[in-house]
Design an enzyme around this catalytic site. Structure first.
Site, PDB file in Angstrom:
ATOM      1  CD  GLU A 188      -2.949  -1.349   2.188  1.00  0.00           C
ATOM      2  OE1 GLU A 188      -2.624  -0.718   3.208  1.00  0.00           O
ATOM      3  OE2 GLU A 188      -3.947  -2.006   1.923  1.00  0.00           O
ATOM      4  CD  GLU A 382      -3.663  -6.346   2.456  1.00  0.00           C
ATOM      5  OE1 GLU A 382      -4.415  -5.588   3.190  1.00  0.00           O
ATOM      6  OE2 GLU A 382      -2.421  -6.096   2.445  1.00  0.00           O
TER       7      GLU A 382
HETATM    8  C1  BG6 Z   1      -4.273  -3.259   4.923  1.00  0.00           C
HETATM    9  C2  BG6 Z   1      -3.171  -3.765   5.504  1.00  0.00           C
HETATM   10  O1  BG6 Z   1      -4.439  -1.685   4.776  1.00  0.00           O
HETATM   11  O2  BG6 Z   1      -5.382  -3.723   5.467  1.00  0.00           O
HETATM   12  C3  BG6 Z   1      -3.195  -4.894   6.342  1.00  0.00           C
HETATM   13  O3  BG6 Z   1      -1.924  -3.737   4.082  1.00  0.00           O
HETATM   14  C4  BG6 Z   1      -4.449  -4.840   7.282  1.00  0.00           C
HETATM   15  O4  BG6 Z   1      -1.654  -4.879   6.990  1.00  0.00           O
HETATM   16  C5  BG6 Z   1      -5.401  -4.582   6.435  1.00  0.00           C
HETATM   17  O5  BG6 Z   1      -4.203  -5.613   8.417  1.00  0.00           O
HETATM   18  C6  BG6 Z   1      -6.799  -4.549   7.344  1.00  0.00           C
HETATM   19  O6  BG6 Z   1      -6.563  -3.447   8.097  1.00  0.00           O
HETATM   20  P1  BG6 Z   1      -6.779  -3.602   9.686  1.00  0.00           P
HETATM   21  O7  BG6 Z   1      -6.658  -2.372  10.298  1.00  0.00           O
HETATM   22  O8  BG6 Z   1      -8.478  -3.915   9.778  1.00  0.00           O
HETATM   23  O9  BG6 Z   1      -6.091  -4.749  10.108  1.00  0.00           O
END
Ligand code: BG6
Length: 484
Positions: A188, A382
């Protein structure tokens, strides 16, 4: 069949949220190890790591425990990886996205020789993945730069950090060349503007007044240059390897069709594209350059920088997608949370308990937009839903909400592929429950596999299968055909 027969159905985790073992076998502290969690605080306060200062870092480093620093313990993937990979293999995963903790290899970032114990850990991990026929997709930097580089140089603000990162990356390429074909540079990369410390080690109180934004862009430029150099080196050291960029896809809609709403939304989306534009097209977009100039932001570049950007562009584009956002030119509208960013509440979409708006169609829109713009292979690295799970008295976990989230997203993904998008894989976020990046909570769970640990670190760390585990297994087995 819609998905290619070698489509990479997989999962994703990051070292700093999963491994734990933050100070053993020679690992140095990283920026993640000072990310705080304190019980009974509001959601805003949970975003502890976003509000960092020199004092808070010092306070964290004076505290050797993991009580308020859950990323130090993660889910102890460092010692459980064999068991976890066996579960991933049982689910049928064909790929796993992991990251390498830079400070496990170079504890302060500046050593001449890498830490052999750290290299051994990843070598064993990749060997074990190969044993299970799981393709590693490896991020070189996922919110975990050595803390020492942050404190000494204000992170990526200092050009010298490019050399440190290139040295680290080269060591990884040489050591893991027989196991890893797919690489990613910066997780990101666009998040540098939202949380400069986590992404690039920049400590706000170390920036001269009024200069923080300029320094953030300077650091970003250094990351772009580093990305080009390591793309070049990766191709040389590992013939046939693929290097990707990684973007938070923040697809944004206008609140109304009022031209003012459309204009502000367009600008948000262009800002989101900017990072991928540089890494895919190999040049800064003219509108961005003009915007920076009008803001008085001057990025220092060396003579060869622009040539490097142009010559060594990425092979594929990866992105995270969790929710869409809505924008308005009007002030005072009701807002909701997203991934470290807020937007206007969209009345057509439901939200997770953390306020992230669930929008499967937005995934399809994102895929179409990105493929049309860049015309290179895409992979979703993701996607998922953070939720509180309930463990029944017999140990089962009925996470129908998670299955439904994935089902709807997969339907849209399938349609996008049918419409011609070149998508070669999908790795769901937090395949196994890990510590949240944004809030450092354990109770914000994304996994198909439950880990017995609460926000304060109590629990046996035992792993168990949720209902979604069996569902995803079926999806993978049918190559995305059976979503029921
Ligand atoms: C992404 C990141 O932005 O979102 C991850 O790359 C992160 O590292 C994921 O865990 C989900 O966000 P969060 O804050 O719910 O863990």
């Amino acid at each position: 069949m819609t998905f290619s027969k070698d489509f990479l159905w997989g999962g994703a985790i990051a070292a700093n949220q999963a491994e734990g073992a933050w100070n053993i076998d020679g690992k140095g502290p990283s920026v993640a190890d000072v990310a705080t969690y304190k019980p009974n605080l509001s959601l805003d306060d949970y975003h502890g790591h976003l509000k960092v200062s020199s004092d808070l870092i010092q306070q964290a480093m004076d505290d050797p425990s993991d009580k308020y620093y859950p990323k130090r313990r993660g889910i102890d993937f460092y010692h459980h990886y064999k068991e976890d990979l066996a579960l991933f293999a049982e689910m049928g995963l064909k790929a796993l996205r992991v990251s390498i903790a830079w400070s496990r290899i170079f504890p302060t970032g500046e050593e001449n020789e890498p830490n052999e114990k750290g290299l051994e850990f990843y070598e064993n991990l990749f060997k074990e993945m190969r044993k299970h026929q799981i393709e590693p997709i490896v991020t070189l930097s996922h919110y975990e730069m050595p803390l020492a580089l942050s404190v000494k140089y204000n992170g990526w603000v200092e050009r010298k950090v490019i050399d440190d990162f290139v040295r680290f990356s080269n060591v990884c390429f040489h050591r893991f060349k027989d196991y890893v074909k797919y690489w990613l540079t910066f997780n990101e990369i666009d998040s540098i503007l939202r949380h400069p410390f986590t992404t690039a080690g920049i400590i706000p109180d170390r920036c001269p007044e009024g200069k923080e934004e300029e320094l953030v862009y300077q650091a970003l430029h250094h990351q772009f240059v580093a990305s080009s150099i390591v793309t070049r080196d990766c191709h040389t050291i590992i013939p046939g390897s693929k290097m990707g960029a990684m973007l938070t896809k923040l697809t944004t809609y206008p609140t109304t069709c009022k031209p003012e709403d459309v204009e502000i939304t367009l600008k948000k989306n262009l800002q989101n594209y900017f990072y991928a534009d540089v890494q895919v097209f190999g040049e800064y977009p003219p509108l961005t350059l003009r915007k920076l100039e009008r803001k008085g932001i001057n990025i220092k570049m060396e003579e060869n920088d622009l040539n490097l950007l142009k010559e060594y562009t990425v092979d594929y584009l990866s992105f995270s997608y969790y929710m869409s956002l809505t924008e308005s030119a009007e002030e005072g509208l009701e807002k909701t949370d997203g991934n470290t960013v807020q937007g206007v509440k969209n009345p057509y979409l439901p939200s997770t308990d953390w306020g992230w708006q669930i929008d499967p169609v937005g995934l399809k829109i994102s895929l179409l937009e990105l493929y049309d713009r860049y015309n290179i292979p895409l992979i979703i690295v993701e996607n998922g839903m953070g939720a509180k799970d309930i463990v029944e008295s017999d140990g089962s976990i009925h996470d129908e909400y998670r299955i439904s989230y994935f089902r709807e997203h997969f339907r849209q993904m399938r349609e996008a592929v049918e419409e011609g998008v070149d998508l070669f894989g999908y790795t769901s976020w937090g395949t196994i429950d890990i510590i949240s990046a944004g809030t450092s909570q354990m109770s914000k769970r994304y996994g198909f596999i439950y880990v017995d640990q609460d926000d304060e670190g109590n629990g046996t760390l035992a792993r168990s299968r949720k209902d979604s585990f069996y569902w995803y297994k079926k999806v993978i087995k049918s190559n995305g055909e059976d979503l029921d």
